[in-house]
Design a protein around this motif. Structure first.
Motif, PDB file in Angstrom:
ATOM      1  N   VAL A  99      78.290  25.424  23.086  1.00 42.64           N
ATOM      2  CA  VAL A  99      78.747  26.785  23.065  1.00 42.64           C
ATOM      3  C   VAL A  99      78.168  27.263  24.262  1.00 42.64           C
ATOM      4  CG1 VAL A  99      78.814  28.811  21.856  1.00 42.64           C
ATOM      5  CG2 VAL A  99      79.121  26.843  20.416  1.00 42.64           C
ATOM      6  N   ASP A 100      76.883  27.178  24.597  1.00 40.69           N
ATOM      7  CA  ASP A 100      76.270  27.940  25.721  1.00 40.69           C
ATOM      8  C   ASP A 100      75.094  26.842  26.001  1.00 40.69           C
ATOM      9  OD1 ASP A 100      75.511  29.800  27.455  1.00 40.69           O
ATOM     10  OD2 ASP A 100      74.991  31.386  25.926  1.00 40.69           O
ATOM     11  N   THR A 101      74.633  27.069  27.497  1.00 40.06           N
ATOM     12  CA  THR A 101      73.529  26.441  27.737  1.00 40.06           C
ATOM     13  C   THR A 101      72.576  27.232  28.403  1.00 40.06           C
ATOM     14  OG1 THR A 101      74.991  24.592  28.476  1.00 40.06           O
ATOM     15  CG2 THR A 101      72.798  24.609  29.344  1.00 40.06           C
ATOM     16  N   TRP A 102      71.366  27.265  28.010  1.00 39.06           N
ATOM     17  CA  TRP A 102      70.177  28.082  28.357  1.00 39.06           C
ATOM     18  C   TRP A 102      69.456  27.293  29.291  1.00 39.06           C
ATOM     19  CZ3 TRP A 102      68.807  29.460  22.937  1.00 39.06           C
ATOM     20  CH2 TRP A 102      69.668  30.407  22.279  1.00 39.06           C
ATOM     21  N   GLU A 103      68.872  27.868  30.662  1.00 33.86           N
ATOM     22  CA  GLU A 103      68.032  27.202  31.471  1.00 33.86           C
ATOM     23  C   GLU A 103      67.105  28.186  32.004  1.00 33.86           C
ATOM     24  OE1 GLU A 103      69.257  24.714  34.775  1.00 33.86           O
ATOM     25  OE2 GLU A 103      71.069  24.606  33.755  1.00 33.86           O
ATOM     26  N   ASP A 104      65.870  27.771  32.222  1.00 34.03           N
ATOM     27  CA  ASP A 104      64.970  28.783  32.376  1.00 34.03           C
ATOM     28  C   ASP A 104      65.015  28.980  34.148  1.00 34.03           C
ATOM     29  OD1 ASP A 104      63.670  26.695  33.750  1.00 34.03           O
ATOM     30  OD2 ASP A 104      61.625  26.947  32.967  1.00 34.03           O
ATOM     31  N   GLU A 105      64.263  29.838  34.824  1.00 35.25           N
ATOM     32  CA  GLU A 105      64.610  30.318  36.028  1.00 35.25           C
ATOM     33  C   GLU A 105      64.293  29.012  37.021  1.00 35.25           C
ATOM     34  OE1 GLU A 105      62.040  33.403  36.368  1.00 35.25           O
ATOM     35  OE2 GLU A 105      63.292  34.877  35.263  1.00 35.25           O
ATOM     36  N   GLU A 109      63.370  23.550  31.909  1.00 38.11           N
ATOM     37  CA  GLU A 109      63.789  23.653  30.605  1.00 38.11           C
ATOM     38  C   GLU A 109      65.447  23.864  30.311  1.00 38.11           C
ATOM     39  OE1 GLU A 109      62.077  23.324  27.581  1.00 38.11           O
ATOM     40  OE2 GLU A 109      60.063  22.837  28.894  1.00 38.11           O
ATOM     41  N   LYS A 110      66.210  23.203  29.694  1.00 40.09           N
ATOM     42  CA  LYS A 110      67.612  23.383  29.440  1.00 40.09           C
ATOM     43  C   LYS A 110      67.718  23.067  27.946  1.00 40.09           C
ATOM     44  CE  LYS A 110      71.848  21.207  30.494  1.00 40.09           C
ATOM     45  NZ  LYS A 110      72.702  20.141  31.338  1.00 40.09           N
ATOM     46  N   VAL A 111      68.300  24.038  27.314  1.00 36.00           N
ATOM     47  CA  VAL A 111      68.575  24.094  26.213  1.00 36.00           C
ATOM     48  C   VAL A 111      70.166  24.132  25.844  1.00 36.00           C
ATOM     49  CG1 VAL A 111      68.455  25.247  23.731  1.00 36.00           C
ATOM     50  CG2 VAL A 111      66.521  25.274  25.451  1.00 36.00           C
ATOM     51  N   GLU A 112      70.658  23.404  25.093  1.00 39.78           N
ATOM     52  CA  GLU A 112      72.198  23.287  24.673  1.00 39.78           C
ATOM     53  C   GLU A 112      72.384  23.869  23.526  1.00 39.78           C
ATOM     54  OE1 GLU A 112      73.347  19.375  25.535  1.00 39.78           O
ATOM     55  OE2 GLU A 112      73.585  19.508  27.611  1.00 39.78           O
TER      56      GLU A 112
END
Length: 123
Positions: A99-105, A109-112
């Protein structure tokens, strides 16, 4: 038990392990102590607690139902634990689309993020 979030931490209460009363098994003994602690905190500070956060040990119907009966939402933080409940949830969720992917700057870190609904036995 303490508060979570930004700012100073406030210890609300604590509970000691009781060798004669709690299970010999570390896991079951820790859950018994946790259930006693959450019950006493809810009894003495009824409006203070909305959510309880616990580690993967609490990923079972006994703990979740205990919190649910007290009117508390439960968050179980599980990393790479391989228990039956998590394997089942992971199997169902990983078949869905991201649904979304979060990555730090810095990109370390990568969170799906997946969305899925599943039920846990006896909950």
């Amino acid at each position: 038990m303490s508060t979570v979030g930004m700012g100073p931490k406030l210890v609300i209460d604590f509970e000691m392990y009781k060798p004669g009363q709690d299970a010999v098994s570390k896991d079951k003994g820790e859950l018994n102590v946790g259930k006693r602690l959450i019950s006493s905190v809810v009894k003495s500070h009824m409006k203070l607690i909305d959510v309880v956060v616990y580690d993967a040990l609490a990923c079972n119907s006994v703990w979740i139902n205990h919190c649910k009966n007290l009117g508390i939402a439960t968050i179980v933080r599980a990393k790479n634990n391989n228990n039956k409940s998590l394997r089942s949830a992971r199997k169902k969720t990983n078949k869905s689309k991201v649904v979304d992917t979060w990555e730090d700057e810095k990109g370390f870190e990568k969170v799906e993020v997946y969305e899925s609904t599943f039920t846990m036995g006896q909950c």
